[in-house]
Design an enzyme around this catalytic site. Structure first.
Site, PDB file in Angstrom:
ATOM      1  CE  LYS A   9       5.735  -1.038  10.048  1.00 18.24           C
ATOM      2  NZ  LYS A   9       4.752  -0.322   9.248  1.00 18.24           N
ATOM      3  N   GLY A  51      -4.820  -1.974   5.051  1.00 16.98           N
ATOM      4  CA  GLY A  51      -4.031  -3.115   4.571  1.00 16.98           C
ATOM      5  C   GLY A  51      -4.705  -4.451   4.845  1.00 16.98           C
ATOM      6  NE  ARG A  52      -6.438  -3.859  10.969  1.00 17.41           N
ATOM      7  CZ  ARG A  52      -5.762  -2.729  11.126  1.00 17.41           C
ATOM      8  NH1 ARG A  52      -4.574  -2.587  10.559  1.00 17.41           N
ATOM      9  NH2 ARG A  52      -6.247  -1.745  11.845  1.00 17.41           N
ATOM     10  CE  LYS A  90      -3.578   2.270   2.694  1.00 22.93           C
ATOM     11  NZ  LYS A  90      -4.488   2.214   3.833  1.00 22.93           N
ATOM     12  CD  GLU A 148       9.298  -5.935   7.302  1.00 23.09           C
ATOM     13  OE1 GLU A 148       8.961  -4.855   6.762  1.00 23.09           O
ATOM     14  OE2 GLU A 148       9.101  -6.171   8.507  1.00 23.09           O
ATOM     15  CD  GLU A 184      -1.757  -4.525  11.445  1.00 27.07           C
ATOM     16  OE1 GLU A 184      -2.347  -4.261  10.383  1.00 27.07           O
ATOM     17  OE2 GLU A 184      -0.561  -4.844  11.488  1.00 27.07           O
ATOM     18  CG  HIS A 190      -4.513 -36.414  15.996  1.00 27.90           C
ATOM     19  ND1 HIS A 190      -4.689 -37.648  16.587  1.00 27.90           N
ATOM     20  CD2 HIS A 190      -5.525 -36.276  15.103  1.00 27.90           C
ATOM     21  CE1 HIS A 190      -5.739 -38.247  16.045  1.00 27.90           C
ATOM     22  NE2 HIS A 190      -6.270 -37.426  15.140  1.00 27.90           N
TER      23      HIS A 190
HETATM   24  O1  F6P Z   1       2.332  -4.177   9.926  1.00 31.81           O
HETATM   25  C1  F6P Z   1       1.901  -2.899   9.671  1.00 31.81           C
HETATM   26  C2  F6P Z   1       1.381  -2.736   8.276  1.00 31.81           C
HETATM   27  O2  F6P Z   1       1.210  -1.379   8.054  1.00 31.81           O
HETATM   28  C3  F6P Z   1       0.065  -3.492   8.031  1.00 31.81           C
HETATM   29  O3  F6P Z   1      -1.041  -2.832   8.510  1.00 31.81           O
HETATM   30  C4  F6P Z   1       0.094  -3.642   6.566  1.00 31.81           C
HETATM   31  O4  F6P Z   1      -0.828  -4.584   6.121  1.00 31.81           O
HETATM   32  C5  F6P Z   1       1.543  -4.038   6.360  1.00 31.81           C
HETATM   33  O5  F6P Z   1       2.253  -3.253   7.298  1.00 31.81           O
HETATM   34  C6  F6P Z   1       2.072  -3.858   4.975  1.00 31.81           C
HETATM   35  O6  F6P Z   1       2.014  -2.529   4.557  1.00 31.81           O
HETATM   36  P1  F6P Z   1       2.200  -2.132   3.042  1.00 31.81           P
HETATM   37  O7  F6P Z   1       1.118  -2.740   2.251  1.00 31.81           O
HETATM   38  O8  F6P Z   1       2.160  -0.630   3.021  1.00 31.81           O
HETATM   39  O9  F6P Z   1       3.557  -2.634   2.590  1.00 31.81           O
END
Ligand code: F6P
Length: 543
Positions: free
Chosen positions: A503, A266-267, A205, A211, A352, A383
């Site tokens: 972060k 995002g979620r 987003k 990452e 979240e 199990h």
């Molecule tokens: O973990 C925090 C967060 O902002 C989530 O809410 C989101 O889904 C994720 O990081 C990834 O964010 P982006 O889509 O901006 O890379």
């Protein structure tokens, strides 16, 4: 407005909880029709909530709580595009992602539905070209592998949907997912792939997530090492983002970018362009069917009276279990192997969203908020951890999820699977008394070990089959459960400030690890010692 726990309705619920000591055995004993009565249907899903520790009075009070907390007003404000994500000053309109073309949903006076459909059409055209082999890689070869690079909401929904809908996927198009900044994730996902046949979707987003950007850079280097031409990026990389500037900066042509909007959290984004990998796998028609499933549940949530409203009832009962019965966790147990990533997806959605401890006004809450959500597919969990659910000291409410029809040809095994589902909820609710254990001829010393207390609450959700439509409706159901609980707890379910501190610290520590010496470390003694030990012993290039 007084604090939630000081309101008369909350006090009535607490008094009601203290006054009653109803075991599910008694609740069923005094109301033999309970199994049929405490059930309802919506958007192709049947919910049996009769094995929850509630009676008519509990439900009446819980419904009153929802009324008093203004859940309907908050829901309607969401639909009107009001900025109910108050800390980020944003509208919350994932419901617009699956609205029919003729519905009007406004943000700041602008109808957002045409924009949603425009992106969906671009996605469909692109997906069709890739699926039919018309979109070629840089060397003219057909795309055979799609790698989605993203994390959190830009990964968990797509991964879950890909697993869930495998039976509907084009099997000669292999989809993989890379999320972890641990290079092992990228390495293992790509080690047997050929760059000339691989398409990367960089899904973020913000297009700034550490990452995802690290993995996207690794992907570009990996592809260009073989393709040896910057122009290849245009054929092997597409982006899904709200940030065109950053996408262009990374080197992806914005003509190959699929956008969405700041009013999609995002979620809550797996049915936006973030679902591009899903559409590539299952095709545009199945994707549309999934959106229709979402929409059907949205409409049910928006219009059904609370007493017959599936998300509202599930939210209230979950809140009852958390705030009054003291359950700290909520297990989600799909009896469908295709739903194996569903609990992981739900963890971000619920925790979240509702893992908050201050109200919208910033006052500290004095009650619990989100349960810890977790789960595994049945029967595997049976199990493993079910022992604790049956006989442990903790109360663990369970949501069992199953389907009438299997998607594999092994029908007898499906009967066995479903028999296990029904058996588990029965055993949890009714248990086995010492008398019953003795009557089986158990020696007295073994009796306490073989007693099951029962009275352990569960919901059972059943649909005809796992399809794009039923999956969409199921996800929307849990989105709205999360919404209702957040509304009652009076928290912001749509921000996520709690992930920021880690972060920031990681960015600083990253620089410290790479620095020439460690003399300037100014953390606590534990963190300093860990960083020093790591620096001293790590392999690879030393500073
Ligand atoms: O973990 C925090 C967060 O902002 C989530 O809410 C989101 O889904 C994720 O990081 C990834 O964010 P982006 O889509 O901006 O890379």
């Amino acid at each position: 407005m007084p604090k939630l726990t000081e309101r008369p309705i909350w006090r009535s619920l607490a008094a009601h909880w203290r006054a009653r000591d109803a075991h599910l055995r008694n609740l069923f004993g005094t109301n033999p029709q309970r199994g049929e009565k405490y059930a309802l249907e919506a958007a192709g899903w049947y919910l049996d909530y009769s094995k929850q520790r509630v009676d008519e009075e509990t439900l009446r009070l819980l419904l009153q709580l929802a009324e008093d907390a203004g859940v309907a007003a908050r829901r309607d404000a969401m639909w009107r595009g009001e900025k109910i994500n108050v800390t980020e000053k944003r509208a919350v309109l994932h419901i617009a992602l699956r609205a029919p073309k003729d519905q009007r949903i406004e943000v700041d006076g602008e109808d957002v539905v045409p924009g949603v459909n425009e992106v969906l059409e671009r996605m469909a055209a692109f997906a069709t070209r890739v699926r039919e082999g018309e979109w070629k890689g840089h060397t003219g070869k057909r795309i055979r592998h799609v790698v989605n690079i993203g994390i959190g909401g830009s990964d968990l929904g797509p991964v879950m949907a890909h697993e869930a809908l495998r039976a509907f996927a084009q099997r000669n198009l292999d989809c993989r997912f890379v999320s972890n900044v641990d290079g092992a994730d990228f390495f293992e996902a790509t080690r047997d792939l050929k760059p000339e046949e691989t398409l990367f979707i960089v899904a973020s987003k913000t297009f700034t997530t550490q990452e995802t950007m690290a993995n996207a850079r690794a992907a570009r280097a990996w592809a260009l090492a073989k393709l040896e031409d910057e122009a290849a990026v245009a054929k092997h990389f597409v982006a899904v983002s709200t940030n065109a500037e950053k996408v262009a900066e990374f080197g992806i042509d914005t003509a190959n970018m699929f956008g969405f909007w700041d009013w999609v959290g995002g979620r809550y984004s797996m049915d936006s362009a973030i679902g591009l990998s899903t559409m590539l796998a299952i095709g545009p028609d199945h994707f549309r069917a999934m959106l229709a499933g979402f929409h059907e549940m949205d409409e049910h949530f928006r219009t059904a009276p609370f007493a017959q409203n599936m998300p509202v009832l599930m939210a209230l009962i979950g809140l009852w279990n958390t705030n009054f019965l003291g359950a700290a966790t909520q297990a989600v147990l799909p009896y469908a192997n295709y739903l194996k990533r569903f609990p992981a997806y739900l963890q971000q959605l619920t925790m979240e969203s509702n893992g908050k401890s201050v109200t919208l006004e910033g006052a500290r809450v004095d009650h619990d908020t989100s349960a810890v959500w977790w789960g595994e597919p049945g029967t595997n969990g049976q199990h493993s951890f079910y022992q604790l659910i049956h006989q442990g000291t903790r109360l663990i409410p369970c949501d069992f999820i199953g389907f009438v029809e299997p998607l594999s040809p092994l029908h007898e095994q499906h009967d066995l699977l479903m028999a296990n589902l029904f058996a588990q909820s029965e055993a949890l609710a009714f248990g086995k008394t010492a008398e019953q254990v003795r009557a089986e001829g158990t020696p007295e010393w073994l009796v306490p070990h073989r007693v099951f207390d029962g009275n352990r609450p569960s919901n059972t959700l059943l649909a005809q089959a796992l399809t794009p439509h039923s999956l969409g409706a199921l996800i929307a159901l849990y989105e709205h459960i999360t919404f209702v609980q957040g509304a009652i707890w009076d928290i912001d379910s749509f921000d996520q400030w709690g992930v920021e501190l880690g972060k920031q610290l990681a960015q600083n520590i990253g620089k410290e690890i790479a620095a020439a010496d460690d003399s300037g470390l100014a953390h606590d003694s534990s963190t300093n010692a860990l960083i020093r030990r790591y620096r001293a012993n790590r392999g690879g290039e030393k500073p």
